[in-house]
Design a protein around this motif. Structure first.
Motif, PDB file in Angstrom:
ATOM      1  N   GLY A 204       0.296   1.478  -3.628  1.00  0.00           N
ATOM      2  CA  GLY A 204      -1.140   1.753  -3.484  1.00  0.00           C
ATOM      3  C   GLY A 204      -1.460   3.221  -3.268  1.00  0.00           C
TER       4      GLY A 204
ATOM      5  N   THR B 207       2.723  -7.697  -0.472  1.00  0.00           N
ATOM      6  CA  THR B 207       1.259  -7.634  -0.557  1.00  0.00           C
ATOM      7  C   THR B 207       0.646  -8.307   0.669  1.00  0.00           C
ATOM      8  N   VAL B 208      -0.665  -8.370   0.691  1.00  0.00           N
ATOM      9  CA  VAL B 208      -1.365  -9.063   1.771  1.00  0.00           C
ATOM     10  C   VAL B 208      -0.905 -10.521   1.827  1.00  0.00           C
TER      11      VAL B 208
ATOM     12  N   LYS C 265       6.696  -5.430  -6.546  1.00  0.00           N
ATOM     13  CA  LYS C 265       5.507  -5.808  -5.778  1.00  0.00           C
ATOM     14  C   LYS C 265       5.627  -7.308  -5.505  1.00  0.00           C
TER      15      LYS C 265
ATOM     16  N   THR D  25      -4.293  -3.566 -10.054  1.00  0.00           N
ATOM     17  CA  THR D  25      -4.699  -2.924  -8.800  1.00  0.00           C
ATOM     18  C   THR D  25      -4.084  -1.528  -8.644  1.00  0.00           C
TER      19      THR D  25
ATOM     20  N   LYS E 274     -11.068  -4.742  -2.208  1.00  0.00           N
ATOM     21  CA  LYS E 274     -11.155  -3.516  -2.982  1.00  0.00           C
ATOM     22  C   LYS E 274     -12.394  -3.537  -3.873  1.00  0.00           C
TER      23      LYS E 274
ATOM     24  N   ILE F 189       0.837  -1.207   0.000  1.00  0.00           N
ATOM     25  CA  ILE F 189       0.000   0.000   0.000  1.00  0.00           C
ATOM     26  C   ILE F 189       0.869   1.253   0.000  1.00  0.00           C
TER      27      ILE F 189
ATOM     28  N   HIS G  75     -10.997 -10.635  -9.682  1.00  0.00           N
ATOM     29  CA  HIS G  75     -11.234  -9.473 -10.540  1.00  0.00           C
ATOM     30  C   HIS G  75     -12.467  -9.695 -11.412  1.00  0.00           C
TER      31      HIS G  75
END
Ligand code: PSU
Ligand code: MN
Length: 315
Positions: free
Chosen positions: A42, A115-116, A96, A274, A169, A38, A140
């Motif tokens: 992000g 990332t998560v 990323k 994203t 999201k 993020i 998605h």
């Protein structure tokens, strides 16, 4: 300086702990894991670095210790210090990193934001039970053709951690994501609500089976899961924005439709999707979505801190 268990050989690939996190582990204090994607991908600059620091101070204010996770020159760090955080927030060559990328990035000496999926895996390995983020990745739109489903989902299926987020999201197919979370055995509970939040908006329009009412109750869920040891999956605590703080739903829907059209026109695919859509929101809403995004993350950091403190306090 990061501290590690030490390991002979030229490069240390073990997880390294920042000084504050190392001390918190020694003292048995509550720790909250935070992701770095993020920050690096992000949120727009220069707000990203300021927000990264604010997230950490929000966690500290609850009595817990923040552990922002990321990779600097191949070193996987739990608890980035301020120099490392600034580097990931300002460098143009930050990869990323999802869970699958960690070892390759480490061995090639890369800089990377987790990332998560990657953050939860590393946090669980480091024994951290609570993680705060903005919104999870998921299925998605168009996934039936593109197969684009975030690796966050499968990672959460096998990672025993509590993730505080504002749902997934809103750029995603929320209904499909909820179905996948069910299939994958990821527990989902609304925080003081039985409606699944819609990230920028309070309510995604989907019902949840469970609500949790307090940090103490989330801690009891965590203890029960540990005692039962029936599954190793994550618990998602879905924390909606109050309606007065959400992005105007009409503005949200317009911006999303426009962003999806541009995505198709520009041929953006894969892990660029994203960041592209988030950047589109932030510019098209002239900062309104950014302010909302920041609020989401800070509120989640606060709740995660309270949960971590409750979970580290004997019942
Ligand atoms: N939530 C946000 N901003 C973000 C992300 C989540 O508010 O940038 C990041 C998280 O790191 C999440 C990732 O794991 O987006 C998902 O990316 P993908 O859809 O490529 O898996
Ligand atoms: Mn993807």
């Amino acid at each position: 300086m990061a501290e590690s268990a030490g390991h002979p050989g030229p490069v240390n690939h073990e997880i390294q702990h920042g000084a504050e996190v190392a001390a918190a582990r020694r003292d048995g204090r509550a720790i909250v894991a935070l992701e770095s994607t993020i920050i690096a991908h992000g949120l727009p600059r220069p707000d990203n670095l300021r927000v990264a620091r604010e997230i950490e101070s929000t966690v500290r204010a609850t009595g817990a210790v923040p552990a922002t996770i990321g990779m600097v020159a191949g070193r996987l760090i739990v608890g980035l210090d301020d120099d490392e955080l600034s580097h990931l927030a300002t460098s143009d060559t930050v990869a990323k990193l999802s869970a699958r990328d960690l070892a390759v990035a480490a061995a090639t000496g890369a800089d990377g934001a987790t990332t998560v999926a990657a953050t939860s895996a590393v946090a669980a390995t480091a024994g951290i039970g609570v993680f705060a983020t903005g919104g999870l990745g998921g299925v998605h739109r168009e996934a039936a053709q593109t197969f684009d489903e975030s690796a966050d989902l499968v990672a959460l299926a096998s990672t025993p951690i509590t993730v505080v987020c504002a749902g997934v999201k809103s750029i995603l197919d929320v209904a499909a994501t909820l179905e996948r979370l069910e299939t994958l055995g990821v527990a989902v509970a609304g925080y003081q609500t039985r409606r699944f939040p819609g990230f920028f908006i309070t309510d995604s329009g989907h019902d949840l089976d469970w609500a949790v009412e307090s940090p103490e109750q989330v801690a009891r869920v965590m203890w029960a899961r540990r005692a039962q040891a029936a599954t190793g999956g994550a618990l998602i605590v879905a924390n909606p924005l109050p309606p007065g703080e959400q992005l105007d739903p009409a503005l949200h829907d317009r911006t999303l439709a426009d962003g999806l059209a541009r995505l198709a026109a520009d041929g953006v695919t894969g892990k660029a999707v994203t960041p592209f859509l988030l950047a589109h929101f932030h510019s098209a809403t002239e900062g309104a979505s950014l302010a909302v995004n920041v609020r989401i993350i800070l509120r989640n950091a606060e709740l995660a801190g309270r949960i971590a403190v409750a979970a580290s306090t004997p019942a």
